[in-house]
Design an enzyme around this catalytic site. Structure first.
Site, PDB file in Angstrom:
ATOM      1  N   ASP A 124     -21.034 -33.025  14.176  1.00 38.70           N
ATOM      2  CA  ASP A 124     -22.042 -31.984  14.375  1.00 38.70           C
ATOM      3  C   ASP A 124     -23.222 -32.189  13.435  1.00 38.70           C
ATOM      4  O   ASP A 124     -24.244 -31.510  13.556  1.00 38.70           O
ATOM      5  CB  ASP A 124     -21.435 -30.593  14.129  1.00 38.70           C
ATOM      6  CG  ASP A 124     -20.722 -30.050  15.360  1.00 38.70           C
ATOM      7  OD1 ASP A 124     -20.975 -30.555  16.469  1.00 38.70           O
ATOM      8  OD2 ASP A 124     -19.922 -29.107  15.218  1.00 38.70           O
ATOM      9  N   ASP A 156     -14.514 -29.841  24.412  1.00 33.77           N
ATOM     10  CA  ASP A 156     -14.522 -29.465  22.998  1.00 33.77           C
ATOM     11  C   ASP A 156     -13.186 -28.865  22.564  1.00 33.77           C
ATOM     12  O   ASP A 156     -12.354 -28.483  23.395  1.00 33.77           O
ATOM     13  CB  ASP A 156     -15.657 -28.449  22.758  1.00 33.77           C
ATOM     14  CG  ASP A 156     -16.303 -28.609  21.392  1.00 33.77           C
ATOM     15  OD1 ASP A 156     -15.633 -29.093  20.465  1.00 33.77           O
ATOM     16  OD2 ASP A 156     -17.487 -28.238  21.261  1.00 33.77           O
TER      17      ASP A 156
HETATM   18  C1  GLA Z   1     -18.916 -27.438  18.780  1.00 28.33           C
HETATM   19  C2  GLA Z   1     -19.617 -28.731  19.142  1.00 28.33           C
HETATM   20  C3  GLA Z   1     -21.090 -28.488  19.298  1.00 28.33           C
HETATM   21  C4  GLA Z   1     -21.329 -27.408  20.323  1.00 28.33           C
HETATM   22  C5  GLA Z   1     -20.572 -26.150  19.956  1.00 28.33           C
HETATM   23  C6  GLA Z   1     -20.662 -25.107  21.064  1.00 28.33           C
HETATM   24  O1  GLA Z   1     -19.232 -27.043  17.513  1.00 28.33           O
HETATM   25  O2  GLA Z   1     -19.357 -29.727  18.209  1.00 28.33           O
HETATM   26  O3  GLA Z   1     -21.764 -29.665  19.648  1.00 28.33           O
HETATM   27  O4  GLA Z   1     -20.921 -27.873  21.578  1.00 28.33           O
HETATM   28  O5  GLA Z   1     -19.197 -26.423  19.722  1.00 28.33           O
HETATM   29  O6  GLA Z   1     -20.012 -23.944  20.739  1.00 28.33           O
END
Ligand code: GLA
Length: 706
Positions: free
Chosen positions: A517, A449
């Site tokens: 997301d 990420d």
């Molecule tokens: C990001 C990702 C999510 C999740 C969060 C965790 O927002 O896109 O899917 O993994 O981080 O903090």
């Protein structure tokens, strides 16, 4: 195929349906001749023999015709290359040599004043032409400051009217397709954030004279770069169109080349298709499956991830319970998301400390990983290696390792700072941490990420601090490449708050991407529609989450609608399975089973976008050999209006197609159809009755050619 003219100054690169031609003029100017339908070398030579434009006082004889316009000389267009030494700015080059080897054309030029070698590289893969540039400081001269080095400039043929397609968005609403008429001047898209793509995917398409989904000429350009970037689409005063693209958003300096050093730009790939937007997408998909995505021939497993259900509140016992439920519904890869490491119990602490939280995982990750494997699933984890919380052991030990300007505020987003990956000590630390982590437990998958953009991109003590922007991306690539080489069984997903880092560069070293997301199944249709313009379903991760979706918009939707939406890509489940009823779990299992049957067609098939999601009926179709899968969604039915029949594409009109399986009946029993035989011509020219009705309905149809 690469052909070279008799004069050694004309080149034609050809793919199965297209050609690209260029010519070196008498003054060593590199001129564009042709990009489009396949032509012969003699055609290119005829074009090269045409006289240039007449000399006019205020007009450049070169603008709009050059392959790679440099700064300086009789030019007024946006330069692709801008360099300087303390005394001299701009470039005047002389042609050095051309070479054709291993499918690659390299044209080498030299600027003697700067002692700079400039090599333009061309490689045809299918109908996609990959272009890049290499700069080399040839030694014995002052350092050369590179203010901008685009990868390539594409020139379009003269046509009546051009239309520009782009993918714009923001967090949780990525890759939305928009089309507009191109007008005179420059249209610039890009990122000045240090990562690629919530706002724009690095892609444009241009069509002339009204292309449609399956007809007409479409030109596309996509950049293989995961940092800041810029694509400038320019309609010049005489109507010509050029598209310049490269890393870095501004022209404020990317590198300082010392004697002996070199810089290679990312690839800026271009594609011509006569098959409309759908034909262009299929060619892009084929290119990525064949030449970009690692192990693309493998199908991606169905994953489970509890992030939406549990957030930061995780424990080993809870993950074990979820893993058992996930295994029960047929999940193949169980992923522990954020909050397993350091003192990460909220987004305020822990990033940077990549060891399991001893309160939550007293025996480390291995016991859970073993249980997950025992349940027949692969085991995955989440990391965000390029970041650090101020409240972390790493930051307390190395506050100078983050990007910052001395004496200025260190801006925080989500309570985190960006590590300066251009530093070799930071690179060494991350390699050590991640290599140890991947060696500590049987980990099969890493969700990587990146949850904030660059802001204070300073590097105290560095002579050319701006190089941090490019060097960060190169260091990320090197780290991923090394981890992949050392841990060959591990798959990687690129995530950046959803779709913040999706491009051909990251896709060359990751197995799939987190598309957004936003897991709302209806919003997703528009996001997926845009995503599919460039990237294949094989990398498009999509989860089924809870309804109502309390994180987002409280929309209520059936499990059927959620599954059929997510089955358009790499299926995952992200709901709180401990709260799903026995009936829901049983239905989920049927959908997962069905997905496993259709996924070779979805993930490796050719995509036809039958109808765009615009409020009514929308659908996509995948064709793989004789197998056909159609996913259809009805957002809302208007009173008194029958739902349109769905005309299929890509079938043999003389063929017959048998409807197979029970896919259309999961979750309810009111649709028959299995075993029915349909004529190809009828499906193509008249279409399929979907039986969809009401609001948020969805269905899957499968056919097998008889
Ligand atoms: C990001 C990702 C999510 C999740 C969060 C965790 O927002 O896109 O899917 O993994 O981080 O903090």
């Amino acid at each position: 195929m690469i052909e070279v003219g008799g004069d050694g100054r004309t080149w034609v690169l050809s793919g199965p349906t297209s050609s690209y031609a260029l010519h070196l003029g008498a003054g060593d100017e590199l001129l564009h001749l042709h990009w489009g339908a396949r032509i012969a070398l003699a055609d290119a030579e005829a074009l090269a023999a045409e006289p240039g434009p007449p000399a006019r006082g205020f007009e450049s004889p070169l603008d709009g015709r050059e392959e790679y316009p440099v700064e300086g000389g009789p030019r007024f267009v946006r330069p692709a290359l801008s360099v300087r030494t303390p005394e001299v700015r701009g470039t005047e080059w002389q042609f050095g040599a051309a070479s054709v080897a291993a499918g690659e054309l390299r044209l080498r030029f030299e600027d003697t004043a700067h002692r700079l070698g400039i090599t333009l590289v061309y490689r045809m893969r299918g109908d996609v032409l990959e272009r890049s540039a290499v700069l080399e400081h040839l030694g014995h001269g002052p350092d050369v400051e590179v203010l901008r080095a685009d990868s390539a400039v594409w020139t379009l043929p003269e046509r009546e009217r051009w239309r520009l397609s782009q993918l714009h968005g923001r967090w949780a609403a990525e890759s939305r397709l928009v089309r507009s008429d191109l007008t005179y001047g420059e249209k610039i898209i890009g990122s000045r954030r240090g990562h690629t793509s919530h706002q724009h995917l690095p892609w444009v398409a241009l069509d002339a004279e009204g292309a449609s989904e399956e007809h007409g000429e479409v030109y596309g350009c996509a950049l293989a770069w995961s940092g800041s970037w810029r694509i400038a689409v320019q309609q010049l005063p005489d109507g010509r169109v050029q598209i310049a693209g490269g890393s870095g958003h501004d022209d404020s300096g990317q590198a300082l080349l010392r004697p002996g050093e070199s810089l290679t730009t990312p690839v800026f790939a271009g594609l011509w298709s006569a098959g409309g937007f759908g034909g262009a997408s299929r060619a892009w998909h084929a290119y990525q499956l064949e030449h970009v995505i690692p192990d693309a021939q493998d199908v991606r497993p169905v994953l489970y991830n509890s992030w939406e259900a549990t957030g930061f509140d995780i424990s080993e016992a809870q993950q074990r319970a979820l893993a058992r439920r996930a295994a029960d519904i047929g999940v193949e890869l169980f992923v522990v998301d954020d909050a397993w490491f350091g003192r990460r119990t909220s987004d305020r602490a822990g990033l940077g400390d990549w060891t399991p939280n001893p309160d939550r995982f007293p025996g480390g990750l291995k016991p859970l990983a073993d249980e997950v494997h025992g349940l027949g699933m692969q085991f995955g984890i989440w990391v965000e290696p390029e970041m650090v919380n101020a409240d972390s052991d790493l930051y307390r030990a190395h506050p100078d390792w983050v990007q910052h300007f001395p004496g200025r505020t260190r801006t925080e987003f989500r309570h985190q700072l960006v590590l300066n990956l251009a530093r070799t000590d930071v690179q060494d630390y991350l390699w050590e941490q991640l290599h140890t982590l991947l060696s500590s437990a049987p980990i099969d998958y890493v969700k990587w990420d990146f949850n904030r953009s660059f802001t204070d991109a300073g590097w105290p003590g560095e002579e050319c601090p701006q190089r941090l922007w490019n060097d960060h991306v190169h260091a990320l690539y090197a780290l991923l490449d090394r981890l992949r080489a050392e841990h060959p069984g591990v798959a990687f997903e690129s995530c950046s708050g959803g779709g913040g880092r999706i491009d051909l560069g990251i896709l060359a070293r990751t197995d799939q991407v987190w598309t957004s997301d936003n897991t709302d199944p209806l919003d997703r249709l528009a996001i997926q529609h845009g995503f599919s313009q460039l990237h294949p379903a094989r990398v498009m991760a999509a989860w089924v989450t809870d309804s109502p979706n309390t994180q987002l918009n409280d929309r209520v939707s059936s499990l059927r609608f959620r599954f059929v939406s997510a089955m358009a890509g790499v299926l995952g489940v992200g709901g709180d399975l401990t709260r799903w009823s026995e009936a829901e779990l049983a239905e989920a299992r049927e959908w997962v089973d069905l997905y496993k049957e259709i996924r070779p067609v979805v993930q490796h098939g050719e995509l036809y976008r039958l109808r765009a999601p615009d409020g009514g009926l929308s659908a996509v179709q995948y064709v793989h050999g004789g197998e056909v899968v159609v996913l259809a969604w009805l957002q809302a039915q208007r009173y008194g209006e029958p739902v349109a029949r769905l005309r299929l594409r890509g079938l043999d009109p003389a063929g017959t197609y048998e409807q197979v399986g029970v896919g259309d009946r999961v979750g309810r029993s009111d649709r028959a159809g299995a075993g029915e035989v349909h004529r190809g011509a009828v499906l193509l020219h008249h279409g399929l009755h979907t039986g969809l009705r009401g609001d948020l309905d969805a269905a899957i149809f499968r056919f097998s050619r008889k």
